[in-house]
Design a protein around this motif. Structure first.
Motif, PDB file in Angstrom:
ATOM      1  N   TYR A 143       0.849  -1.196   0.000  1.00 49.47           N
ATOM      2  CA  TYR A 143       0.000   0.000   0.000  1.00 49.47           C
ATOM      3  C   TYR A 143       0.880   1.239   0.000  1.00 49.47           C
ATOM      4  CZ  TYR A 143      -2.941   3.709   2.026  1.00 49.47           C
ATOM      5  OH  TYR A 143      -3.598   4.893   2.283  1.00 49.47           O
ATOM      6  N   TRP A 144       0.438   2.270  -0.737  1.00 49.03           N
ATOM      7  CA  TRP A 144       1.118   3.569  -0.679  1.00 49.03           C
ATOM      8  C   TRP A 144       0.121   4.669  -0.981  1.00 49.03           C
ATOM      9  CZ3 TRP A 144       3.762   6.685  -4.869  1.00 49.03           C
ATOM     10  CH2 TRP A 144       4.507   7.743  -4.311  1.00 49.03           C
ATOM     11  N   ASN A 145       0.198   5.748  -0.214  1.00 44.68           N
ATOM     12  CA  ASN A 145      -0.641   6.922  -0.446  1.00 44.68           C
ATOM     13  C   ASN A 145       0.207   7.953  -1.170  1.00 44.68           C
ATOM     14  OD1 ASN A 145      -2.485   8.970  -0.460  1.00 44.68           O
ATOM     15  ND2 ASN A 145      -2.791   9.038   1.760  1.00 44.68           N
ATOM     16  N   SER A 146       0.031   8.056  -2.467  1.00 44.79           N
ATOM     17  CA  SER A 146       0.844   8.905  -3.327  1.00 44.79           C
ATOM     18  C   SER A 146       0.303  10.333  -3.349  1.00 44.79           C
ATOM     19  CB  SER A 146       0.854   8.340  -4.754  1.00 44.79           C
ATOM     20  OG  SER A 146       1.248   9.297  -5.705  1.00 44.79           O
ATOM     21  N   MET A 152      -3.153   3.758  -3.039  1.00 39.57           N
ATOM     22  CA  MET A 152      -3.178   2.670  -4.017  1.00 39.57           C
ATOM     23  C   MET A 152      -2.647   1.398  -3.375  1.00 39.57           C
ATOM     24  SD  MET A 152      -1.634   4.619  -7.409  1.00 39.57           S
ATOM     25  CE  MET A 152      -0.144   5.135  -6.558  1.00 39.57           C
ATOM     26  N   ILE A 153      -3.017   0.248  -3.942  1.00 40.40           N
ATOM     27  CA  ILE A 153      -2.402  -1.022  -3.569  1.00 40.40           C
ATOM     28  C   ILE A 153      -1.768  -1.653  -4.801  1.00 40.40           C
ATOM     29  CG2 ILE A 153      -3.961  -1.430  -1.630  1.00 40.40           C
ATOM     30  CD1 ILE A 153      -5.300  -3.611  -3.403  1.00 40.40           C
ATOM     31  N   ASN A 199       4.890  10.693   0.974  1.00 41.86           N
ATOM     32  CA  ASN A 199       3.986  10.437  -0.151  1.00 41.86           C
ATOM     33  C   ASN A 199       4.605  10.809  -1.501  1.00 41.86           C
ATOM     34  OD1 ASN A 199       3.949  13.213  -0.046  1.00 41.86           O
ATOM     35  ND2 ASN A 199       1.763  13.409   0.433  1.00 41.86           N
ATOM     36  N   LYS A 200       5.944  10.902  -1.530  1.00 42.34           N
ATOM     37  CA  LYS A 200       6.655  11.218  -2.758  1.00 42.34           C
ATOM     38  C   LYS A 200       7.777  10.212  -3.002  1.00 42.34           C
ATOM     39  CE  LYS A 200       5.769  16.197  -2.342  1.00 42.34           C
ATOM     40  NZ  LYS A 200       6.383  17.539  -2.248  1.00 42.34           N
ATOM     41  N   ASP A 201       8.260  10.186  -4.234  1.00 44.00           N
ATOM     42  CA  ASP A 201       9.427   9.386  -4.619  1.00 44.00           C
ATOM     43  C   ASP A 201       9.254   7.911  -4.271  1.00 44.00           C
ATOM     44  OD1 ASP A 201      10.675  11.805  -5.372  1.00 44.00           O
ATOM     45  OD2 ASP A 201      11.371  12.116  -3.324  1.00 44.00           O
ATOM     46  N   GLY A 202       8.061   7.384  -4.469  1.00 43.44           N
ATOM     47  CA  GLY A 202       7.804   5.983  -4.148  1.00 43.44           C
ATOM     48  C   GLY A 202       8.448   5.027  -5.134  1.00 43.44           C
ATOM     49  N   ILE A 203       8.968   3.935  -4.619  1.00 40.95           N
ATOM     50  CA  ILE A 203       9.530   2.863  -5.448  1.00 40.95           C
ATOM     51  C   ILE A 203       8.840   1.558  -5.055  1.00 40.95           C
ATOM     52  CG2 ILE A 203      11.577   1.530  -6.062  1.00 40.95           C
ATOM     53  CD1 ILE A 203      13.258   3.997  -5.418  1.00 40.95           C
TER      54      ILE A 203
END
Length: 387
Positions: A143-146, A152-153, A199-203
């Motif tokens: 899970y990530w909150n962009s 999103m999942i 909530n930034k630069d997600g990988i």
């Protein structure tokens, strides 16, 4: 499930998922239970016995910290899932941040979203949501909150494509936000994790078999890094520079672990047993591989050859290579050395050996050093030369 006192390790409580039945294990593909801020514990069971009073196969379970049963949810088709060995708990529970929701997906590819304040007991109508999210087993969800795309999942099921789903109004949109065209070769699909700066630069990190099916055998593995905002953009993978980054055979159910700016990945190594390893990935330093070691010397002794060389700037480790003829193909006889010396104790008296040494760091391996040779002899031994 068993609880213990953290100080004395005295057993405090036990919760049995099938005290008068069988199975109903807390399998979850090796993943642990989840816990909320109040200390309540959540897990999902696999196939086994179910009666809705004591035995709870194919169920979401909520316990308090003393392992008292607080609530539960079981899907309508739990008996069919039991009969097909379609455990609903193959992904393990995930508490959705900043909500009261818990989710889990299973071997059938179905996902359930359940309200932890009122789980509803038996029946799909009591779930907040339930729908097929993949075509087969799902063993991992991230899970990530962009800041760009919202919550999103991410999942990459068995024999399926990498899929991204978005949340909207407290539910998942049933149409994927993104699907990659690549279909993985079989069991178990990918284990996924997220690294991000808030909530930034997600990988998105996805570890899976590079080819084939890992159900009954070890398969070569690959670790992918994708932009979490756009998974069509692959940032890196471990086979782009396999000599440096390959972690070898995939260890299924072992997700990438992110900590202290590094990614840790377990593998089976080069064989099924005895070669397991932990690979650590991080940002590479600037520059290229180190220079080849200089001033290599070889001193022969009795059934051994002692090698020494000068330190190579920027080298992290050294590799020693040997051949039985000048300028012939070398075999590596030692690697990962951290000091500029090595004793070859496998040398046989009377044979001439040729040696070279290379240096390595995170950016790669140097060229070989100049060759040297030596012939080990037992004390008093003389080599006769033909005239």
């Amino acid at each position: 499930m068993i609880s213990y006192d953290a100080q004395s390790l005295k057993q405090l409580a036990v919760f049995n998922t099938s005290p008068t039945g069988m199975a109903a294990s807390i399998w979850q593909s090796g993943q642990g239970p989840a816990a909320d801020a109040k200390g309540n514990i959540y897990f999902v069971t696999g196939n086994g016995s179910w009666d809705g009073t004591q035995n709870f196969s194919e169920s979401f379970i909520k316990l308090d910290s003393r392992l008292n049963l607080l609530d539960w949810f079981t899907p309508t088709n739990h008996l069919a899932l039991d009969n097909k060995d379609d455990d609903i708990n193959s992904s393990g529970p995930m508490l959705v941040p900043e909500t009261t929701l818990v989710m889990d997906a299973g071997k059938s590819g179905a996902l359930y979203l359940v309200d932890t304040k009122h789980m509803g007991h038996l029946g799909d109508e009591n779930a907040v949501q339930g729908f097929p999210i993949s075509t087969s087993h799902v063993h991992s969800i991230a899970y990530w909150n962009s800041a760009h795309n919202g919550p999103m999942i991410y999942l990459w099921g068995q024999k399926d494509q990498l899929r991204v789903y978005k949340f909207k109004d407290g539910k998942l949109e049933t149409t994927p936000f993104t699907i990659l065209p690549e279909v993985n070769g079989g069991h178990p699909g990918a284990m996924v994790s997220i690294s991000a700066n808030g909530n930034k630069d997600g990988i998105l990190w996805a570890a899976l078999q590079a080819s084939g099916d890992a159900w009954h055998e070890s398969r070569p593995g690959i670790l992918h890094a994708y932009s979490a905002d756009d998974v069509h953009h692959e940032l890196w993978n471990s086979l782009q520079n396999a000599a440096r980054d390959d972690c070898n055979n995939y260890s299924k159910m072992a997700p990438p672990t992110i900590a202290n700016g590094k990614v840790y990945l377990a593998s089976f190594g080069e064989k099924n047993i005895g070669t397991g390893r932990l690979c650590v990935y991080g940002l590479l330093p600037d520059g290229g591989p180190p220079l080849a070691p200089a001033n290599l010397t070889a001193n022969a002794g009795d059934a051994e050859v002692t090698l020494s060389w000068s330190l190579s700037p920027a080298a992290r480790t050294y590799n020693v290579k040997r051949s039985s003829a000048q300028n012939a193909l070398f075999s590596t006889i030692a690697s990962g050395l951290t000091s500029p010396g090595f004793v070859d104790e496998s040398a046989i008296n009377g044979r001439t050996y040729f040696y070279a040494v290379s240096a390595a760091n995170s950016n790669g391996e140097s060229a070989n050093s100049a060759q040297v040779n030596a012939t080990p002899l037992r004390p008093g031994q003389i080599i006769k030369k033909a005239h």
